[in-house]
Motif scaffolding. Structure first.
Motif, mmCIF file in Angstrom:
data_model
loop_
_atom_site.group_PDB
_atom_site.id
_atom_site.type_symbol
_atom_site.label_atom_id
_atom_site.label_comp_id
_atom_site.label_asym_id
_atom_site.label_seq_id
_atom_site.Cartn_x
_atom_site.Cartn_y
_atom_site.Cartn_z
ATOM 1 N N GLY A 161 1.109 -1.114 -0.167
ATOM 2 C CA GLY A 161 0.225 -0.235 -0.070
ATOM 3 C C GLY A 161 0.880 1.981 0.167
ATOM 4 N N GLU A 162 0.540 2.112 1.026
ATOM 5 C CA GLU A 162 1.892 2.900 1.119
ATOM 6 C C GLU A 162 2.870 2.886 1.908
ATOM 7 O OE1 GLU A 162 1.042 6.376 -1.049
ATOM 8 O OE2 GLU A 162 -0.488 4.773 -1.560
ATOM 9 N N THR A 163 2.775 2.019 2.600
ATOM 10 C CA THR A 163 3.971 1.597 3.658
ATOM 11 C C THR A 163 5.308 0.785 2.952
ATOM 12 O OG1 THR A 163 1.835 1.147 5.333
ATOM 13 C CG2 THR A 163 4.307 0.577 5.691
ATOM 14 N N PRO A 164 6.405 2.059 2.690
ATOM 15 C CA PRO A 164 7.246 1.815 2.556
ATOM 16 C C PRO A 164 8.314 0.121 3.211
ATOM 17 C CG PRO A 164 8.262 3.221 3.242
ATOM 18 C CD PRO A 164 6.731 3.420 3.518
ATOM 19 N N GLY A 165 8.307 -0.661 2.284
ATOM 20 C CA GLY A 165 8.908 -1.541 3.023
ATOM 21 C C GLY A 165 8.445 -2.714 3.062
ATOM 22 N N GLN A 166 6.865 -3.233 3.222
ATOM 23 C CA GLN A 166 6.451 -4.136 4.182
ATOM 24 C C GLN A 166 5.862 -5.123 3.285
ATOM 25 O OE1 GLN A 166 6.041 -4.250 7.753
ATOM 26 N NE2 GLN A 166 7.938 -2.936 7.360
ATOM 27 N N GLY A 167 6.352 -5.208 2.284
ATOM 28 C CA GLY A 167 5.658 -5.901 0.682
ATOM 29 C C GLY A 167 6.742 -7.787 0.848
ATOM 30 N N GLY A 168 6.398 -8.370 0.526
ATOM 31 C CA GLY A 168 7.659 -9.635 0.627
ATOM 32 C C GLY A 168 7.503 -10.639 1.671
ATOM 33 N N ARG A 169 5.894 -10.342 2.153
ATOM 34 C CA ARG A 169 5.847 -11.038 3.167
ATOM 35 C C ARG A 169 5.933 -13.011 4.003
ATOM 36 N NH1 ARG A 169 0.174 -9.514 3.420
ATOM 37 N NH2 ARG A 169 0.403 -9.256 0.956
ATOM 38 N N VAL A 170 5.327 -13.123 2.420
ATOM 39 C CA VAL A 170 6.820 -14.769 2.411
ATOM 40 C C VAL A 170 8.079 -14.242 2.654
ATOM 41 C CG1 VAL A 170 6.371 -16.632 1.839
ATOM 42 C CG2 VAL A 170 4.459 -15.543 1.856
ATOM 43 N N THR A 171 8.804 -14.123 2.427
ATOM 44 C CA THR A 171 9.897 -13.665 1.593
ATOM 45 C C THR A 171 10.219 -13.753 3.595
ATOM 46 O OG1 THR A 171 10.522 -12.953 -0.129
ATOM 47 C CG2 THR A 171 11.882 -12.590 1.461
ATOM 48 N N GLU A 172 10.392 -12.912 4.592
ATOM 49 C CA GLU A 172 10.631 -12.253 5.417
ATOM 50 C C GLU A 172 10.366 -13.577 6.320
ATOM 51 O OE1 GLU A 172 12.992 -10.384 5.544
ATOM 52 O OE2 GLU A 172 12.340 -9.017 3.644
ATOM 53 N N LEU A 173 8.904 -13.987 6.287
ATOM 54 C CA LEU A 173 8.633 -15.232 6.920
ATOM 55 C C LEU A 173 9.313 -16.879 6.447
ATOM 56 C CD1 LEU A 173 4.258 -13.728 8.165
ATOM 57 C CD2 LEU A 173 6.444 -13.558 9.835
ATOM 58 N N VAL A 174 9.569 -16.751 5.659
ATOM 59 C CA VAL A 174 9.308 -17.673 5.173
ATOM 60 C C VAL A 174 10.714 -18.513 4.449
ATOM 61 C CG1 VAL A 174 8.874 -20.433 3.926
ATOM 62 C CG2 VAL A 174 6.517 -18.450 5.443
ATOM 63 N N ALA A 175 11.003 -18.044 3.412
ATOM 64 C CA ALA A 175 12.198 -17.866 2.606
ATOM 65 C C ALA A 175 13.320 -17.670 3.372
ATOM 66 C CB ALA A 175 11.410 -17.129 1.236
ATOM 67 N N ARG A 176 13.433 -16.515 3.744
ATOM 68 C CA ARG A 176 14.892 -15.934 4.036
ATOM 69 C C ARG A 176 15.002 -16.485 5.513
ATOM 70 N NH1 ARG A 176 16.172 -11.539 2.540
ATOM 71 N NH2 ARG A 176 14.500 -10.156 2.185
#
Length: 312
Positions: A161-176
């Protein structure tokens, strides 16, 4: 972070601005480049992406030789819009009809190798908004200018949305977490699950392709084991804006990615390939169980039709 990864970050991470189009054209020297857009119901965005690539990378300069949209069964006007904008459109089911198609992004990417011819293949998601040609020129750049590089991922900011840097939730919670724990050499990738990446055909045709959401993690891990960390790279292309999935869709994506990782950690014991989620219905919460993608396509060079085409 491993010292090896810290060194890699300084040697194999660039910005799209580091290589001008003039430099890329001088380095091209007959190398052919195919751009592939896997698309399912993306009529609102696919036309602009095709238009930008054609205008800036095929007409203003001849960096890209082939632009193909693979339609995986859209119910909207994706195919018509893409064709009108100047792409060659191929339906997933028309490729390798001997092998029945299954749903999934990885299935489309795997089949795309059969209907493209570029020495370098560049994948770009078809749901991007405010698309920049840097997404293509940036990631093919290292492949043109450095013969040791085999596989390049785009890195970018992902606003939610308008919040920077908060996309990629599956990346941060699972893949990384998975990569840091089990493949720490890949801990330096900013967007390991990003859908924009380019690779030499000679590498892609040697790799198996998970048919679903696990394809990006699977290709990255297998590329590491096939050609080594120093042959992998990433390029900063700015910001990526696209349609975000809801929480339950992200849960299914996460399960597929975990399954892909688990298969690569051990080909023995397998986790149960199903995921149950809950939705509130008239009578309360109702379970919905989904099959987790488990199928993988073999390396394309093992497919008879592909080998015959390459030999022709």
């Amino acid at each position: 972070m491993l010292e090896e990864v810290e060194r890699w970050l300084t040697r194999r991470s660039w910005s799209a601005a580091d290589r001008t189009l003039g430099r890329l054209m001088a380095a091209k020297r007959g190398t052919t480049i195919s751009v592939v857009l896997p698309a399912l119901d993306e009529e609102s965005t696919v036309g602009e992406i095709v238009t930008v690539i054609r205008r800036e990378l095929m007409e203003a300069t001849a960096l890209v030789d082939e632009l193909v949209v693979i339609d995986s069964g859209s119910s909207d006007r994706t195919a018509e819009v893409a064709a009108a904008a100047g792409a060659r459109v191929v339906h997933r089911d028309a490729i390798l009809p001997r092998i029945p198609a299954v749903p999934g992004k990885g299935e489309v990417l795997w089949r795309s190798l059969m209907v493209t011819s570029g020495d370098i293949v560049c994948f770009v998601d078809a749901d991007l908004r405010e698309f920049s040609a840097d997404f293509v020129s940036g990631i093919v750049g290292p492949l043109l200018t450095d013969p040791e590089v085999q596989f390049v991922k785009a890195m970018y900011d992902r606003p939610l949305g308008e919040t920077p840097g908060q996309g990629g939730r599956v990346t941060e919670l699972v893949a990384r977490p998975l990569l840091n724990l089990h493949w720490p050499q890949l801990a330096g990738f900013v967007q390991p699950l990003g859908g924009e990446y380019a690779a030499r055909r000679s590498l892609l045709e040697r790799l198996p392709f998970p048919v679903g959401y696990g394809v990006e993690l699977g290709l990255l891990v297998d590329a590491l084991h096939t050609v080594g960390l120093d042959a992998l790279a990433q390029v900063d292309v700015g910001s990526r804006k696209h349609r975000h999935q809801d929480g339950q869709a992200l849960g299914r994506m996460a399960a597929a990615i975990y399954r892909t990782a688990q298969l690569r950690l051990s080909r023995g014991h397998l986790v149960r390939p199903a995921l149950t989620q809950f939705e509130r219905g008239v009578g309360g919460f109702e379970p919905r169980t989904y099959t987790v993608d488990t199928e993988e396509r073999p390396p394309m060079r093992e497919i008879g039709e592909y080998a015959a085409r390459r030999a022709a």
